[in-house]
Design a protein around this motif. Structure first.
Motif, PDB file in Angstrom:
ATOM      1  N   ASP A  48       0.791  -1.224   0.000  1.00 31.33           N
ATOM      2  CA  ASP A  48       0.000   0.000   0.000  1.00 31.33           C
ATOM      3  C   ASP A  48       0.825   1.276   0.000  1.00 31.33           C
ATOM      4  O   ASP A  48       0.380   2.283  -0.509  1.00 31.33           O
ATOM      5  CB  ASP A  48      -0.969   0.016   1.182  1.00 31.33           C
ATOM      6  N   GLY A  49       2.006   1.272   0.581  1.00 31.10           N
ATOM      7  CA  GLY A  49       2.784   2.498   0.579  1.00 31.10           C
ATOM      8  C   GLY A  49       3.502   2.750  -0.735  1.00 31.10           C
ATOM      9  O   GLY A  49       3.992   3.842  -0.989  1.00 31.10           O
ATOM     10  N   TYR A  50       3.546   1.734  -1.584  1.00 33.58           N
ATOM     11  CA  TYR A  50       4.335   1.799  -2.814  1.00 33.58           C
ATOM     12  C   TYR A  50       3.428   2.089  -3.996  1.00 33.58           C
ATOM     13  O   TYR A  50       2.480   1.371  -4.252  1.00 33.58           O
ATOM     14  CB  TYR A  50       5.050   0.462  -3.023  1.00 33.58           C
ATOM     15  N   PHE A  51       3.725   3.190  -4.719  1.00 33.58           N
ATOM     16  CA  PHE A  51       2.909   3.583  -5.858  1.00 33.58           C
ATOM     17  C   PHE A  51       3.473   2.923  -7.111  1.00 33.58           C
ATOM     18  O   PHE A  51       4.582   3.221  -7.541  1.00 33.58           O
ATOM     19  CB  PHE A  51       2.896   5.095  -5.998  1.00 33.58           C
ATOM     20  N   GLU A  52       2.703   2.030  -7.696  1.00 28.61           N
ATOM     21  CA  GLU A  52       3.206   1.178  -8.762  1.00 28.61           C
ATOM     22  C   GLU A  52       3.578   1.940 -10.030  1.00 28.61           C
ATOM     23  O   GLU A  52       4.480   1.544 -10.754  1.00 28.61           O
ATOM     24  CB  GLU A  52       2.140   0.127  -9.103  1.00 28.61           C
ATOM     25  N   ASP A  53       2.872   3.009 -10.354  1.00 27.74           N
ATOM     26  CA  ASP A  53       3.067   3.680 -11.636  1.00 27.74           C
ATOM     27  C   ASP A  53       4.370   4.456 -11.723  1.00 27.74           C
ATOM     28  O   ASP A  53       4.897   4.668 -12.805  1.00 27.74           O
ATOM     29  CB  ASP A  53       1.895   4.631 -11.912  1.00 27.74           C
ATOM     30  N   THR A  54       4.903   4.935 -10.584  1.00 25.77           N
ATOM     31  CA  THR A  54       5.998   5.888 -10.660  1.00 25.77           C
ATOM     32  C   THR A  54       7.368   5.269 -10.963  1.00 25.77           C
ATOM     33  O   THR A  54       7.991   5.691 -11.930  1.00 25.77           O
ATOM     34  CB  THR A  54       6.055   6.761  -9.399  1.00 25.77           C
ATOM     35  N   PRO A  55       7.938   4.269 -10.319  1.00 24.69           N
ATOM     36  CA  PRO A  55       7.549   3.767  -9.011  1.00 24.69           C
ATOM     37  C   PRO A  55       8.229   4.557  -7.888  1.00 24.69           C
ATOM     38  O   PRO A  55       9.426   4.843  -7.972  1.00 24.69           O
ATOM     39  CB  PRO A  55       8.065   2.340  -9.027  1.00 24.69           C
ATOM     40  N   THR A  56       7.474   4.925  -6.891  1.00 24.56           N
ATOM     41  CA  THR A  56       8.003   5.587  -5.691  1.00 24.56           C
ATOM     42  C   THR A  56       7.184   5.121  -4.503  1.00 24.56           C
ATOM     43  O   THR A  56       6.231   4.364  -4.645  1.00 24.56           O
ATOM     44  CB  THR A  56       7.897   7.126  -5.783  1.00 24.56           C
ATOM     45  N   TRP A  57       7.550   5.632  -3.359  1.00 25.58           N
ATOM     46  CA  TRP A  57       6.785   5.343  -2.146  1.00 25.58           C
ATOM     47  C   TRP A  57       5.974   6.581  -1.765  1.00 25.58           C
ATOM     48  O   TRP A  57       5.833   6.908  -0.594  1.00 25.58           O
ATOM     49  CB  TRP A  57       7.719   4.916  -1.026  1.00 25.58           C
ATOM     50  N   GLN A  58       5.422   7.254  -2.761  1.00 22.48           N
ATOM     51  CA  GLN A  58       4.673   8.482  -2.540  1.00 22.48           C
ATOM     52  C   GLN A  58       3.179   8.282  -2.774  1.00 22.48           C
ATOM     53  O   GLN A  58       2.476   9.181  -3.229  1.00 22.48           O
ATOM     54  CB  GLN A  58       5.210   9.590  -3.457  1.00 22.48           C
ATOM     55  N   LEU A  59       2.674   7.107  -2.472  1.00 28.08           N
ATOM     56  CA  LEU A  59       1.273   6.812  -2.745  1.00 28.08           C
ATOM     57  C   LEU A  59       0.341   7.733  -1.971  1.00 28.08           C
ATOM     58  O   LEU A  59      -0.709   8.131  -2.482  1.00 28.08           O
ATOM     59  CB  LEU A  59       0.972   5.355  -2.419  1.00 28.08           C
ATOM     60  N   SER A  60       0.684   8.084  -0.743  1.00 30.65           N
ATOM     61  CA  SER A  60      -0.190   8.970   0.031  1.00 30.65           C
ATOM     62  C   SER A  60      -0.335  10.327  -0.650  1.00 30.65           C
ATOM     63  O   SER A  60      -1.422  10.920  -0.657  1.00 30.65           O
ATOM     64  CB  SER A  60       0.338   9.143   1.457  1.00 30.65           C
ATOM     65  N   VAL A  61       0.750  10.821  -1.257  1.00 30.46           N
ATOM     66  CA  VAL A  61       0.685  12.086  -2.000  1.00 30.46           C
ATOM     67  C   VAL A  61      -0.212  11.921  -3.215  1.00 30.46           C
ATOM     68  O   VAL A  61      -1.055  12.783  -3.514  1.00 30.46           O
ATOM     69  CB  VAL A  61       2.099  12.533  -2.439  1.00 30.46           C
ATOM     70  N   GLN A  62      -0.059  10.820  -3.930  1.00 32.32           N
ATOM     71  CA  GLN A  62      -0.841  10.596  -5.139  1.00 32.32           C
ATOM     72  C   GLN A  62      -2.330  10.467  -4.840  1.00 32.32           C
ATOM     73  O   GLN A  62      -3.172  10.884  -5.634  1.00 32.32           O
ATOM     74  CB  GLN A  62      -0.337   9.345  -5.865  1.00 32.32           C
ATOM     75  N   ARG A  63      -2.674   9.890  -3.694  1.00 35.16           N
ATOM     76  CA  ARG A  63      -4.090   9.800  -3.323  1.00 35.16           C
ATOM     77  C   ARG A  63      -4.678  11.182  -3.063  1.00 35.16           C
ATOM     78  O   ARG A  63      -5.785  11.492  -3.520  1.00 35.16           O
ATOM     79  CB  ARG A  63      -4.243   8.903  -2.097  1.00 35.16           C
ATOM     80  N   ALA A  64      -3.943  12.004  -2.339  1.00 37.88           N
ATOM     81  CA  ALA A  64      -4.431  13.365  -2.107  1.00 37.88           C
ATOM     82  C   ALA A  64      -4.514  14.132  -3.423  1.00 37.88           C
ATOM     83  O   ALA A  64      -5.479  14.875  -3.667  1.00 37.88           O
ATOM     84  CB  ALA A  64      -3.510  14.081  -1.125  1.00 37.88           C
ATOM     85  N   TYR A  65      -3.512  13.937  -4.280  1.00 43.22           N
ATOM     86  CA  TYR A  65      -3.501  14.641  -5.564  1.00 43.22           C
ATOM     87  C   TYR A  65      -4.657  14.189  -6.457  1.00 43.22           C
ATOM     88  O   TYR A  65      -5.220  14.997  -7.204  1.00 43.22           O
ATOM     89  CB  TYR A  65      -2.180  14.406  -6.288  1.00 43.22           C
ATOM     90  N   ALA A  66      -5.036  12.913  -6.404  1.00 40.03           N
ATOM     91  CA  ALA A  66      -6.135  12.429  -7.233  1.00 40.03           C
ATOM     92  C   ALA A  66      -7.425  13.177  -6.922  1.00 40.03           C
ATOM     93  O   ALA A  66      -8.178  13.563  -7.827  1.00 40.03           O
ATOM     94  CB  ALA A  66      -6.328  10.929  -7.022  1.00 40.03           C
ATOM     95  N   ILE A  67      -7.689  13.403  -5.632  1.00 39.03           N
ATOM     96  CA  ILE A  67      -8.893  14.148  -5.247  1.00 39.03           C
ATOM     97  C   ILE A  67      -8.742  15.617  -5.638  1.00 39.03           C
ATOM     98  O   ILE A  67      -9.667  16.245  -6.164  1.00 39.03           O
ATOM     99  CB  ILE A  67      -9.153  14.014  -3.741  1.00 39.03           C
TER     100      ILE A  67
END
Length: 297
Positions: free
Chosen positions: A230-249
């Motif tokens: 869950d902490g790992y953002f597959e598309d980037t790849p980075t461990w910035q998934l929490s940022v990407q979730r906030a950015y999506a909204i």
């Protein structure tokens, strides 16, 4: 933290364990109060890591404790991460093998003048990627904005819940800097894409912002498990998934017409969990969230 990761890995469905049978080690570097660079003992650990870097991806995350201001601690954590990276590069680790180098600011806490030594640290995840035959991809979804945006508003898809749910947002009962938890926004593990049942909650937030043009907010993203998936953002790849979730909204609200000057976004990783240890998928969804902080009203 390594013990927590192994526990969480055991709790994943068997198919996910097969699909992501990858090797993780975690190296912890601790600091004296205010120190930016690793000490002599820590450099010996880094020397050993640098000597065995082949076939490994290194992910560096650094923190500070509660001593000092939040802004100063953010800078301190960034410096700590940068010093670790610079040292490893100097010791011969190729830059392409350092997949992430991030300072995540201060970890919550309070106490005496000595701070919390466990929070003054850098975590280095050592990831050895070894593809597994027959592994299947995790569930994926189209981005929220591309799937449900229409000129006249969001259309709840057929797969969404029959009775849409959204959190009550009563601006008369909140103050500046208060945080509103959006209880009905959920995300796919490892993705910034919201679950279909969340669309009504996003639309409700849009409506509140549209009806209150003076309102300014910050969208704050969080994750479930501190390491993959869950902490790992597959598309980037980075461990910035929490940022990407906030950015999506954030991106969806801007696309709908909310002035971007009224919005900001930030990710906090797993530094502010609601559930300390997620024992079920439902508890994981509690931590896998976006919250709204009131900046102006």
């Amino acid at each position: 933290m390594q013990r927590i990761f192994l526990l969480l890995l055991c709790l994943l469905p068997v198919t996910w364990q097969r699909a992501y049978a990858q090797y993780f080690d975690t190296l912890h570097i601790h600091y004296a109060i205010g120190a930016q660079a690793p000490d002599a003992a820590s450099r010996l650990l880094l020397d050993s890591l640098a000597g065995h870097h082949n076939g490994r991806l290194l992910l560096i995350y650094s923190y500070a404790d509660y001593l000092g201001s939040e802004r100063a601690n953010q800078h301190l954590s960034v410096e700590r991460a940068g010093r670790i990276k610079a040292y490893l590069l100097e010791k011969g680790v190729p830059k392409e093998q350092i997949g992430e180098c991030t300072g995540l600011g201060q970890l919550p806490g309070s106490g005496g003048r000595e701070g919390n030594p466990d929070h003054r640290r850098s975590d280095i995840f050592v990831r050895r990627i070894k593809p597994v035959a027959g592994a299947s991809d995790p569930p994926r979804a189209m981005p929220l904005a591309g799937k449900i945006k229409e000129k006249q508003g969001i259309v709840i898809p057929a797969e969404a819940e029959a009775t849409p749910k959204f959190s009550a947002i009563d601006l008369s009962r909140v103050n500046v800097n208060d945080v509103i938890r959006l209880q009905h926004i959920g995300f796919y593990p490892g993705r910034p894409d919201v679950l279909p049942r969340s669309y009504a909650e996003v639309e409700h937030l849009y409506q509140v912002l549209s009806d209150n043009p003076r309102l300014k907010v910050r969208l704050e993203g969080h994750v479930c498990c501190c390491v993959y998936p869950d902490g790992y953002f597959e598309d980037t790849p980075t461990w910035q998934l929490s940022v990407q979730r906030a950015y999506a909204i954030y991106r969806h609200l801007v696309d709908r017409g909310i002035d971007s000057t009224r919005l900001s976004y930030q990710g906090f990783g797993r530094t502010r969990p609601i559930k300390d240890q997620e024992r079920t998928s439902a508890e994981g969804q509690v931590n896998r969230r976006v919250e709204v902080r009131i900046l102006e009203k």
